[in-house]
Scaffold this motif. Structure first.
Motif, PDB file in Angstrom:
ATOM      1  N   TYR A  57      21.909 -85.490 -33.506  1.00  0.00           N
ATOM      2  CA  TYR A  57      20.823 -85.343 -33.702  1.00  0.00           C
ATOM      3  C   TYR A  57      20.032 -85.271 -32.335  1.00  0.00           C
ATOM      4  N   ILE A  59      20.298 -83.994 -29.476  1.00  0.00           N
ATOM      5  CA  ILE A  59      20.080 -82.780 -29.007  1.00  0.00           C
ATOM      6  C   ILE A  59      20.157 -81.531 -29.837  1.00  0.00           C
ATOM      7  N   LYS A  61      17.538 -80.934 -32.123  1.00  0.00           N
ATOM      8  CA  LYS A  61      16.375 -81.086 -33.095  1.00  0.00           C
ATOM      9  C   LYS A  61      15.269 -80.445 -32.225  1.00  0.00           C
ATOM     10  N   CYS A  64      13.166 -81.898 -28.426  1.00  0.00           N
ATOM     11  CA  CYS A  64      14.160 -82.697 -27.934  1.00  0.00           C
ATOM     12  C   CYS A  64      13.740 -83.517 -26.994  1.00  0.00           C
ATOM     13  N   ASP A  75      11.683 -76.433 -25.952  1.00  0.00           N
ATOM     14  CA  ASP A  75      12.100 -77.763 -26.135  1.00  0.00           C
ATOM     15  C   ASP A  75      12.945 -77.990 -27.279  1.00  0.00           C
ATOM     16  N   GLY A  77      16.603 -78.314 -27.856  1.00  0.00           N
ATOM     17  CA  GLY A  77      17.992 -78.920 -27.538  1.00  0.00           C
ATOM     18  C   GLY A  77      18.771 -77.917 -27.023  1.00  0.00           C
ATOM     19  N   TRP A  78      20.081 -78.016 -27.686  1.00  0.00           N
ATOM     20  CA  TRP A  78      21.183 -77.194 -27.180  1.00  0.00           C
ATOM     21  C   TRP A  78      20.949 -75.742 -27.082  1.00  0.00           C
ATOM     22  N   GLU A 120      14.488 -80.748 -18.896  1.00  0.00           N
ATOM     23  CA  GLU A 120      14.926 -80.682 -20.218  1.00  0.00           C
ATOM     24  C   GLU A 120      16.415 -80.478 -20.023  1.00  0.00           C
ATOM     25  N   MET A 124      18.238 -83.720 -21.844  1.00  0.00           N
ATOM     26  CA  MET A 124      18.527 -83.660 -23.465  1.00  0.00           C
ATOM     27  C   MET A 124      20.148 -84.304 -23.188  1.00  0.00           C
ATOM     28  N   GLN A 128      21.595 -87.890 -25.029  1.00  0.00           N
ATOM     29  CA  GLN A 128      22.685 -88.090 -26.187  1.00  0.00           C
ATOM     30  C   GLN A 128      23.755 -88.870 -25.485  1.00  0.00           C
ATOM     31  N   ASP A 162      28.834 -83.904 -23.138  1.00  0.00           N
ATOM     32  CA  ASP A 162      27.780 -83.741 -22.547  1.00  0.00           C
ATOM     33  C   ASP A 162      28.017 -83.931 -21.017  1.00  0.00           C
TER      34      ASP A 162
END
Length: 563
Positions: A57, A59, A61, A64, A75, A77-78, A120, A124, A128, A162
């Motif tokens: 969660y 990344i 969402k 993020c 913004d 996430g992935w 960002e 991110m 994580q 990551d």
């Protein structure tokens, strides 16, 4: 809608803390002693179940990095990282518009260290990583409890993923650059080396060594793990990650073996490549974690998207099929490089993942917009939605497959099994095992995408380049474009410098970039340098001025040369 895409950073984003060379995060304290807490966990590992579920969660969402108050429409996430790096490449084009939140990577303005986009893309992953380390801090280092060992394996596998994203973005590829600076390495207090580790940039070799170690440990403990859903990594996913790493490190035999192990482990779960029919379903395909070819993914649902039906989601920026979207309501559609699209034969179902110059795709010919009942044929939109532009993608679906839906949420993949076939084929080609590579390509492309395909007579004669062409088509928009450019040491070729050459990149984005050019490296964001005592401006990646229109017209990439 929010339109100011050039938000200049002045403060650290929530969730990341300034660090010093000797001051890393300390273990959270509670009412129990560490020994008492460890004993309670070993008696009841379910106390950590929510923390394990929450890792993705970080990344997966909306809002993020900067939070909901920012209202930033880039913004998420992935998928935002996938779109950013795709726009850096030669694979994703679009339009010059004040509504296009991703014009910065298209022009390489994201190499300006105080812009939001580069922050960002850094934060991110470190958010994580912190979630993974927080979980690992709570699990006794020498636990014999199987569930806790599996939790450790999950955290280490995700953390390795990551670091794999970071090292590919902030350093040049492994081979030939092992001793060069990469990114800071943060680990759990319960791991060896924690007391001596600083927050300075570690070498490429060091980061990959940690990735290898984490994935090896994860593969060992996740063999018997039965996940509840595909938001969790399992052993098949770990094999897939190991195959990716082996490919980057040019360990061809290992990559071939690991890709096959991932294919076999996925098959044991009932995961196989999507059929021609499966990938013909515009609207529903590439939008649900339940799809039978996804090995690992993230879920965006009505319940976990704060602004569902609004503009700050990946569907709004990437899909071409929902209402309340930057794509359909402002015309900021994401398109494929026309040279790459031209390389796809008419017999290949994937050619229909994008509309042609006449805005047609055989995959949308019989579809209707659910909110009006109007035909979607010939790229026609409905109501206040804008018609497609040439080469618009219809690959990524929308909520429940309802064209024109007001829900701007859909799931997004981290890993699909098709990638493993392409890793295996490339690894075989690098080993000079051309017959095996051709057989592997045919076992995927001919069976699942184009019945007329034969790798032995493919339009690209070099077998490694032909696999790359297949990757660029199959994995378009899923976060592989720039990683492949870097590891293959390829130029970014957006246009062919010929008098009669045509490209669908806007004039301002119409330039090429030499292989391993410094501009291909992401920059360390200003806030990291300001907040990290171990990284100074002198430690910043080398860079140069942003590319200019018409630069390097004679470059060719071996894939789009003749299209």
């Amino acid at each position: 809608m929010k339109y100011n895409k050039y938000y200049i950073l002045g403060v650290l984003a929530a969730g990341l803390m300034a660090t010093s060379c000797s001051d890393l995060d300390t273990k959270p304290e509670g009412q129990m002693t560490g020994e008492q807490y460890a004993e309670s966990l070993e008696k009841d590992p379910s106390k950590l179940a929510a923390s394990v579920s929450a890792i993705n969660y970080a990344i997966a969402k909306e809002y993020c990095v900067f939070g909901i108050s920012s209202g930033r429409a880039d913004d998420f996430g992935w998928p935002a990282q996938c779109l950013s790096e795709g726009c850096n490449s030669a694979d994703i084009s679009g339009v010059v518009s004040g509504y296009n939140w991703f014009s910065t990577p298209s022009t390489y303005s994201d190499r300006i260290w105080n812009y939001a986009n580069p922050y960002e893309r850094w934060a991110m992953f470190y958010n994580q990583i912190k979630s993974c380390n927080d979980l690992l801090d709570q699990i006794p280092a020498e636990t014999d409890v199987e569930t806790l060992k599996q939790y450790k394996g999950i955290a280490k596998a995700v953390r390795a993923w990551d670091y794999l994203q970071l090292v590919q973005a902030y350093a040049k590829t492994y081979v030939g650059h092992q001793g060069e600076p990469a990114v800071p390495l943060y680990i759990s207090q319960n791991e060896e080396g924690y007391d001596t580790l600083s927050s300075r940039r570690q070498t490429v070799e060091t980061i990959y060594a940690k990735i290898d170690k984490d994935l090896a440990e994860a593969a060992e403990v996740l063999g018997g793990f039965k996940r509840g859903d595909k938001t969790f990594v399992n052993q098949a996913v770990v094999f897939g990650l190991q195959a990716r790493v082996a490919l980057i490190k040019n360990k061809w035999s290992e990559a071939e073996t690991l890709a096959q192990k991932a294919i076999d482990a996925a098959a044991a779960e009932g995961i196989y490549p999507a059929s021609i029919n499966d990938v013909s379903q515009v609207g529903t395909m590439f939008s649900s974690i339940s799809e039978g070819n996804w090995m690992w993914g993230m879920t965006f649902s009505i319940t976990n998207i704060p602004s569902d039906g609004e503009y700050e989601t990946w569907v709004s920026q990437f899909s071409s099929l929902a209402s309340y979207s930057y794509t359909t309501e402002t015309g900021s559609y994401r398109t494929i490089n026309s040279h790459l699209w031209n390389s796809i034969p008419e017999t290949d179902v994937r050619k229909g993942w994008w509309v042609d110059e006449e805005l047609n795709s055989p995959l949308i010919a019989g579809l209707l917009w659910s909110n009006s009942g109007e035909s979607a044929a010939l790229g026609h939109a409905c109501g206040n939605l804008l018609d497609f532009i040439p080469y618009t993608n219809v690959k990524f679906g929308c909520y429940n497959g309802e064209l024109g839906t007001t829900h701007t949420c859909a799931d997004f993949p981290f890993m699909r099994v098709e990638e493993m076939y392409l890793i295996k084929a490339e690894a075989q080609a690098h080993q000079g095992k051309d017959g095996d590579a051709i057989a592997t390509l045919n076992s995927f492309v001919t069976v699942y995408r184009d019945p007329s395909y034969n790798a032995a007579s493919a339009p690209v004669s070099n077998l490694v380049d032909e696999v790359w062409r297949q990757r660029r088509i199959e994995l378009w928009g899923e976060g592989f474009s720039m990683g492949d450019v870097m590891r293959l040491k390829k130029p970014v070729v957006r246009y062919l410098g010929l008098e009669d050459a045509v490209t669908n990149f806007p004039a301002a984005w119409c330039f090429n970039i030499p292989a391993e050019d410094d501009i291909l490296l992401n920059v360390i964001p200003q806030d990291e340098i300001n907040g990290n005592d171990c990284i100074s401006e002198e430690d910043q990646n080398p860079t140069r001025s942003t590319p200019k229109m018409g630069e390097y017209p004679d470059l060719r990439d071996g894939v789009t040369d003749n299209f």
